[in-house]
Scaffold this active site. Structure first.
Site, short mmCIF file in Angstrom:
data_model
loop_
_atom_site.label_atom_id
_atom_site.label_comp_id
_atom_site.label_asym_id
_atom_site.label_seq_id
_atom_site.Cartn_x
_atom_site.Cartn_y
_atom_site.Cartn_z
CE LYS A 268 7.29 -2.49 1.58
NZ LYS A 268 7.62 -1.39 0.67
P1 NAD Z 1 2.40 6.68 6.41
O1 NAD Z 1 2.15 5.67 7.46
O2 NAD Z 1 3.33 7.82 6.68
O3 NAD Z 1 0.99 7.34 5.95
C1 NAD Z 1 -0.09 6.58 5.53
C2 NAD Z 1 -1.29 7.52 5.40
O4 NAD Z 1 -2.39 6.81 4.86
C3 NAD Z 1 -1.74 8.12 6.72
O5 NAD Z 1 -2.09 9.49 6.52
C4 NAD Z 1 -2.99 7.30 7.04
O6 NAD Z 1 -3.89 8.00 7.86
C5 NAD Z 1 -3.53 7.11 5.66
N1 NAD Z 1 -4.50 6.02 5.55
C6 NAD Z 1 -4.43 4.77 6.04
N2 NAD Z 1 -5.56 4.08 5.72
C7 NAD Z 1 -6.33 4.94 5.03
C8 NAD Z 1 -7.61 4.85 4.43
N3 NAD Z 1 -8.31 3.73 4.50
N4 NAD Z 1 -8.11 5.94 3.77
C9 NAD Z 1 -7.41 7.08 3.70
N5 NAD Z 1 -6.19 7.23 4.25
C10 NAD Z 1 -5.66 6.18 4.90
O7 NAD Z 1 2.83 5.87 5.10
P2 NAD Z 1 3.63 6.39 3.84
O8 NAD Z 1 5.08 6.11 4.08
O9 NAD Z 1 3.17 7.76 3.48
O10 NAD Z 1 3.17 5.32 2.73
C11 NAD Z 1 1.96 5.48 1.99
C12 NAD Z 1 1.99 4.54 0.80
O11 NAD Z 1 3.13 4.85 -0.01
C13 NAD Z 1 2.12 3.04 1.14
O12 NAD Z 1 1.42 2.31 0.16
C14 NAD Z 1 3.60 2.79 1.01
O13 NAD Z 1 3.88 1.42 0.73
C15 NAD Z 1 3.91 3.67 -0.19
N6 NAD Z 1 5.33 4.06 -0.29
C16 NAD Z 1 5.96 4.73 0.71
C17 NAD Z 1 7.29 5.11 0.54
C18 NAD Z 1 8.03 5.93 1.57
O14 NAD Z 1 9.17 6.34 1.29
N7 NAD Z 1 7.45 6.22 2.72
C19 NAD Z 1 7.98 4.75 -0.63
C20 NAD Z 1 7.30 4.06 -1.62
C21 NAD Z 1 5.97 3.72 -1.45
#
Ligand code: NAD
Length: 420
Positions: free
Chosen positions: A108
């Protein structure tokens, strides 16, 4: 053992590992070798700001283990990023890749920055500088980056371009999650959310509830949350609550997913979508629903929230959304709440990243249907193995998933032995 890895998120990963190691009866003498990351790189990234000043951002990359192949993992641009958080996320990636049967160790990376405070040009400078500083430590057979919170396809394209410029040729297998136009794969953008929705479908089958009669609440409406919402709506599930870092909405009659997606695309967030449905973000997780999907940040379900949950399925789309204390409470509520643990629930992202890497290495690209069918196949396989272990050992879903992942890495280390 004392180490540079500290903070609540790392403690959480360490604590979880220690429970799994007890259950697997891994000798204490082998535990540090399995838990502590192989490498951690810390860098300073100076960039010129639009106002003429120079700012320096701290960046990290943690490569957890090199036992099964190259390391693989996302890059997070967020204010919370520190080396302990990055290490915890790398460790979870290892168990996730092993559970899905991918030939990777976990990694990461991240930069401590609020991306909303940067202009597009500043974000490009920071992304390119981060990759340039990492060049000595990454490579298609060493460590392959991907997006995470705060980064996206565009950032991956800048990473790939920067690395390629230094190699003097296009090396699109250096990162995954790129745009399809730059060596990305069909299906990667929606892979994580689609995988979450597919596994929710499998869990609904298990508890005997039809999708068309089910309701869902999603926290986070970024890449993962929005595609999960879209796919669940396609399956007939009614979205009754949603939030992001700017707004929160709840309507027991159902929210219009297409309208939410259009609004978020146009405005960059959910702010201003509705006044009637506005809701307290601190209360959204404990509203009654069939499927609760935390899809934002870590540690949102703690020992105060866990007893109040009124869902039947908890689909952990985010990484580490449940603290170990909350997990103990969920364990007592096993008969009421079906947990899809994070390392299974969000593994669709890394699975399709793996497909992207394979296609880039071979320069042979698959159609979307092939990507999605293979994705569902691997998810079903992992889901089946987790359920079989739950059945056999009467352990929690999280313990079963983590145990499969940790066991695989432990066995590979044991058979390879210790060099020299
Ligand atoms: P992103 O940046 O596209 O979206 C994150 C979202 O969370 C946004 O809508 C933001 O406004 C919201 N957010 C942030 N703080 C918040 C809070 N306190 N309350 C409510 N909403 C809040 O990120 P993503 O890629 O969608 O990732 C989201 C989660 O999924 C993370 O934990 C990431 O590690 C995990 N994840 C992502 C992927 C991927 O392929 N993108 C894969 C595996 C895991």
């Amino acid at each position: 053992m004392s180490s540079i890895y500290t903070g609540p998120v790392f403690e959480m990963a360490r604590n979880q590992f220690s429970h799994v190691a007890d259950y697997l009866e891994i000798p204490h003498s082998q535990r540090d070798r399995l838990l502590y990351p192989k490498r951690a790189i810390a860098i300073s990234c100076p960039i010129n700001l639009d106002n003429g000043e120079t700012a320096v951002f701290q960046g990290y990359r943690v490569q957890h283990h090199l036992t099964l192949g190259p390391t693989k993992g996302g890059t997070r641009f967020a204010p919370s990023v520190d080396v302990g958080e990055v290490a915890a996320l790398a460790i979870w990636m290892s168990w996730k890749c092993a559970l899905a049967g991918l030939p990777y160790g976990g990694a990461k990376g991240g930069v401590t920055v609020d991306v909303h405070s940067l202009s597009k040009r500043e974000l490009e400078s920071l992304s390119r500088r981060y990759m340039q500083e990492m060049i000595p430590f990454v490579g298609p057979y060493i460590d392959v980056m991907a997006p995470d919170m705060g980064t996206n396809e565009q950032v991956m394209a800048w990473f790939m371009d920067t690395y390629s410029m230094y190699q003097g040729r296009t090396v699109n297998e250096i990162v995954t999650g790129k745009p399809v136009s730059s060596g990305g794969t069909e299906g990667r953008r929606e892979a994580t959310g689609l995988g979450v929705a597919h596994l929710v479908g499998r869990a609904l089958e298990k508890i005997g509830l039809e999708p068309a009669k089910a309701t869902a609440i999603i926290q986070g409406f970024g890449n993962v949350g929005s595609y999960a919402a879209l796919e669940l709506a396609r399956q007939g599930v009614t979205l009754i609550g949603v939030s992001d870092h700017t707004a929160c909405y709840y309507d027991p009659k159902g929210l219009d997913v297409d309208a939410l997606l259009k609004h978020a695309e146009k405005h960059g967030s959910l702010r201003g979508f509705s006044t009637e449905a506005a809701f307290d973000p601190n209360e959204i997780l404990s509203q009654p629903c069939d499927v609760l999907i935390p899809a934002a940040i870590e540690r949102v379900i703690d020992e105060k929230v866990a007893p109040k949950l009124r869902c039947r399925i908890l689909a952990e789309a985010a990484n580490g959304p449940t603290t170990p204390e909350a997990d103990e409470i969920l364990d007592q509520r096993r008969d009421e709440i079906f947990v899809i643990p994070d390392i299974l629930c969000n593994s669709g992202g890394v699975i399709v990243s793996y497909f992207e890497w394979v296609q880039d290495l071979q320069q042979l690209f698959w159609r979307r249907a092939e990507v999605i069918n293979r994705l569902k196949d691997l998810l079903d396989d992992a889901f089946g193995r987790v359920m079989a272990r739950v059945e056999k050992d009467k352990v929690s879903h999280r313990m079963a998933a983590m145990a499969i992942g940790v066991d695989k890495v432990a066995k590979a280390k044991a058979t390879r032995g210790l060099f020299p």
